[in-house]
Structures are given as structure tokens and as C-alpha cells.
Design an enzyme around this catalytic site. Sequence first.
Site, PDB file in Angstrom:
ATOM      1  N   TRP A  35     -50.136  -0.231 -24.630  1.00 51.19           N
ATOM      2  CA  TRP A  35     -50.576   0.915 -25.428  1.00 51.19           C
ATOM      3  C   TRP A  35     -49.716   2.148 -25.180  1.00 51.19           C
ATOM      4  CZ3 TRP A  35     -53.760  -1.971 -22.203  1.00 51.19           C
ATOM      5  CH2 TRP A  35     -53.929  -1.481 -20.896  1.00 51.19           C
TER       6      TRP A  35
ATOM      7  N   GLU B 249     -58.255   2.547 -25.479  1.00 52.49           N
ATOM      8  CA  GLU B 249     -59.121   3.574 -24.893  1.00 52.49           C
ATOM      9  C   GLU B 249     -60.578   3.139 -24.837  1.00 52.49           C
ATOM     10  OE1 GLU B 249     -58.300   6.049 -23.190  1.00 52.49           O
ATOM     11  OE2 GLU B 249     -56.182   5.953 -23.635  1.00 52.49           O
TER      12      GLU B 249
ATOM     13  N   THR C   8     -63.637   0.800 -17.304  1.00 54.29           N
ATOM     14  CA  THR C   8     -63.148  -0.556 -17.098  1.00 54.29           C
ATOM     15  C   THR C   8     -61.711  -0.491 -16.597  1.00 54.29           C
ATOM     16  OG1 THR C   8     -64.533  -1.269 -18.934  1.00 54.29           O
ATOM     17  CG2 THR C   8     -62.825  -2.801 -18.217  1.00 54.29           C
TER      18      THR C   8
ATOM     19  N   LEU D 242     -66.625  -7.920 -21.183  1.00 51.72           N
ATOM     20  CA  LEU D 242     -66.163  -6.566 -20.860  1.00 51.72           C
ATOM     21  C   LEU D 242     -67.322  -5.636 -20.516  1.00 51.72           C
ATOM     22  CD1 LEU D 242     -63.257  -5.726 -23.350  1.00 51.72           C
ATOM     23  CD2 LEU D 242     -63.154  -5.752 -20.858  1.00 51.72           C
ATOM     24  N   GLY D 243     -68.523  -5.969 -21.024  1.00 50.65           N
ATOM     25  CA  GLY D 243     -69.672  -5.118 -20.737  1.00 50.65           C
ATOM     26  C   GLY D 243     -69.733  -3.875 -21.604  1.00 50.65           C
TER      27      GLY D 243
ATOM     28  N   TYR E  48     -63.227  12.990 -23.914  1.00 48.55           N
ATOM     29  CA  TYR E  48     -62.081  12.326 -23.286  1.00 48.55           C
ATOM     30  C   TYR E  48     -61.323  11.438 -24.274  1.00 48.55           C
ATOM     31  CZ  TYR E  48     -59.170   8.851 -21.442  1.00 48.55           C
ATOM     32  OH  TYR E  48     -58.080   8.040 -21.306  1.00 48.55           O
TER      33      TYR E  48
ATOM     34  N   ASP F 220     -60.057  12.197 -17.736  1.00 45.97           N
ATOM     35  CA  ASP F 220     -60.794  10.987 -17.359  1.00 45.97           C
ATOM     36  C   ASP F 220     -61.059  11.043 -15.853  1.00 45.97           C
ATOM     37  OD1 ASP F 220     -58.195  10.571 -16.397  1.00 45.97           O
ATOM     38  OD2 ASP F 220     -58.531   8.414 -16.385  1.00 45.97           O
TER      39      ASP F 220
ATOM     40  N   CYS G  76     -53.016   8.887  -5.968  1.00 51.81           N
ATOM     41  CA  CYS G  76     -54.127   9.787  -5.658  1.00 51.81           C
ATOM     42  C   CYS G  76     -55.432   9.062  -5.974  1.00 51.81           C
ATOM     43  CB  CYS G  76     -53.970  11.067  -6.488  1.00 51.81           C
ATOM     44  SG  CYS G  76     -54.961  12.459  -5.913  1.00 51.81           S
TER      45      CYS G  76
ATOM     46  N   CYS H 241     -49.847  10.856  -0.135  1.00 50.96           N
ATOM     47  CA  CYS H 241     -49.358  12.198  -0.431  1.00 50.96           C
ATOM     48  C   CYS H 241     -47.844  12.323  -0.227  1.00 50.96           C
ATOM     49  CB  CYS H 241     -50.098  13.217   0.423  1.00 50.96           C
ATOM     50  SG  CYS H 241     -51.880  13.246   0.123  1.00 50.96           S
TER      51      CYS H 241
ATOM     52  N   CYS I  44     -50.277  21.037  -4.194  1.00 55.37           N
ATOM     53  CA  CYS I  44     -51.647  20.597  -3.936  1.00 55.37           C
ATOM     54  C   CYS I  44     -52.327  21.414  -2.841  1.00 55.37           C
ATOM     55  CB  CYS I  44     -51.659  19.107  -3.555  1.00 55.37           C
ATOM     56  SG  CYS I  44     -53.317  18.410  -3.461  1.00 55.37           S
TER      57      CYS I  44
END
Length: 343
Positions: free
Chosen positions: A39, A52, A58, A97-98, A137, A155, A209, A216, A225
Site C-alpha cells: 500500500w 487502512e 491489526t 481478521l476480526g 485517523y 494512530d 519506538c 534510541c 526527544c
Amino acid sequence: MAQQLKALKCEDPLPLNQSERLNSALISWFEEFGKNYPWRSTNDPYEILVSEMMLQQTQVSTVLERGYYRKWLERFPDFKALSSAAEEEVLRAWEGLGYYSRARNLHKIAIAVMKDFEGVFPSDLSLIEGLPGIGQYTAGAVASFAFNAAVPAVDANIARVLARLFEFTERIDTSGGQKQLWKWASGLVPQSGARSWNSALMELGQTLCKAKSVQCQECPAVSWCLSENPLELPVKKSRPEITEIQEYVVFAFEGKRVLLEKETGRRRKGMWKLPERAAESLSGLNLLTVQKYGITRYRVTMNVYEAKKESALENEQWFSIEEVENLPMPSPYRRVLQKIIKV
DNA sequence: TAGCCGTGGCT
DNA sequence: TAGCCAAGGCT
């Protein structure tokens, strides 16, 4: 350099030069290390929307490695194809997939695109957000990934990265916390190149992260940061306690046909499962198998009894083995049938 | 706002 | 291992 970011904790947006330097550091890193998901190599709103929707709550590996994304695009290559499919087939392609409302909503979106938008997915953010199953989102993600619109898309990954970057110690799962994250994201998203920017920020949360581990020393944003103990962020309310429940179902098999019940409530709507029965009505029947599974905040023990001379109740129907293979069925029931009759 | 909606991977 | 978490949205 972290001090320079500190100044903008309260004052957004970031001072322009700092924002640009952070941006270029992230983009360079992403160009070198970013993964090339299918994608990410298309501008087709449909292909991006499908990804998306599938990726909501997921993991990428599930969508990619188990073939859901590829098979979906083969079977439903565009909005037109999806719009003319039966919902049952759409749910069958989503099986495993739920969160099945995602599939039903994607189907509704395809129908709306054909009916209300002459087959062309809208590029306007507010129109996108008005479609069923698309929130802030997903609207931002599709607008930026498909149309390169200069909009943020926060997200779970980006929320975590931002919470750490700005040392945000308040809860992020509140309207106030969300508002702050989106404000920071809006200030950081570049006027041109939002597509790469959102992808890069997301990739950072996915690879370096992470929720349970950080690297880091590899992070392109480490100079900016503010977080001293990144693993303690972000702050969220803990999950509800798990409740154990028992479920009693029957496996009724007569004349090479199986009795199934259609889900009509909010949960797993449109999916077929083994018919549920009151525990008291099962005395004397043979316990075939026990299947444990989790759904939302429940830990379910499914007890499967072998029924004799069962009659179909409301929302129940008999199906041949071949038909069962093409019906959408939640994973736990599919697993049980596979054990018993290899369906 | 908080609870609900699925499933599988990860630690 | 068992809890935690995931490219969220709806009610």
C-alpha cells in the site's frame, strides 16, 4: 537540541527551522530503512483504504503474511467490484481478521462511492470522514497516503512517538489527550510530503519506538526527544479485567447437513456459528470437544455437544459441508468444525 | 466517557 | 505464561 524542542512544548508549532530539520532527519531515515509495503507503492485510494481498514487494531504481519490483503484485492479489485458483491462473501473474505464491522463498513463505503460519488473516491477530508467506519485517523491516512494532503493521521504508533517526543505524561486515551496529540501532529506535518512524513512517523513507532522496547541510539529523532524514560509513555487507562464465561453450543449433523445460527446482534453480525443452547437442555448429550478463545474482555470456554434430532430455531439453517466452506464464520467455530468434519 | 467489538503475535 | 498490544470507530 532537545532544549529547543522543549520551548515548543507549550508553543506550537515548532520553530520552523527545527521542524524542518526534524522532518528531513525522519524522511532520510525512512528513505533508507522504511519498508516497502504494497500500500506504500500505490496511490489508488481503494487499495489504500482497504489496507487502512484491515490494519485497524491489526498488525501488519497478519494482514500481509496471511494473504488477506492480496486475496482481497484479487477478489474485489476496485470499488465497483466490492459494491456489487454479496455481504456474505465480503465477510467470508474478512474471516479471521476480526472486528467484522470493518468489512461491513468497507462494503457500505464501496456502495456509497458508486452511488453518491460516481465511482470516484472523494479527496476532501470531511467527505472521507463522513463515510461509515472512517474516523479521524483513517480519514487522515487515506487523504495523506492517496492524495498527499497535508493532514496528520495519529494512530497508535504516532501517538506513542509524539507522547515520548514531547514527554507527554497525561493520559492519551481522553479527549484532551487526543486533542493535544493531534495539535502536535498538525504542527509537524509538512505542507508538501505529508505522505512520507506520516509513513515515516508510523514506521518509527513500529520499528524503533515500540511499546515494549526502544532503540534510541538508532533513532533519527533522538536529538529532539524530550523523553527520559520512553518505556513509561504513553499513559493510558489499563485494560478491563478479563471475565471467564461458558458457552454451550450444539453440533447437529443430519443427512450430511450441519445446523448453523446467524449472528444478528452487535457482535459478529452476519457471521454464522454453531447454534447456542441453554446449558440445562444439554444433559445426556455427548460432549464432543471444548474450545477456548478470547473475545474483547471475555475468556470463553465453548462446550460443543453432539445433538440428535435437532430442529432449527429462529435464525438457524441447515447447510451442506460445501456451503459451510463459503459461509463467514468466526474463527473459534471454524476451528471446531475443522476438528470435527474438516471444514 | 467508557465499554464494546476479534484475533493473533510478542515478551 | 498470561497479559499486553495492535495503521480505531461506534454508541
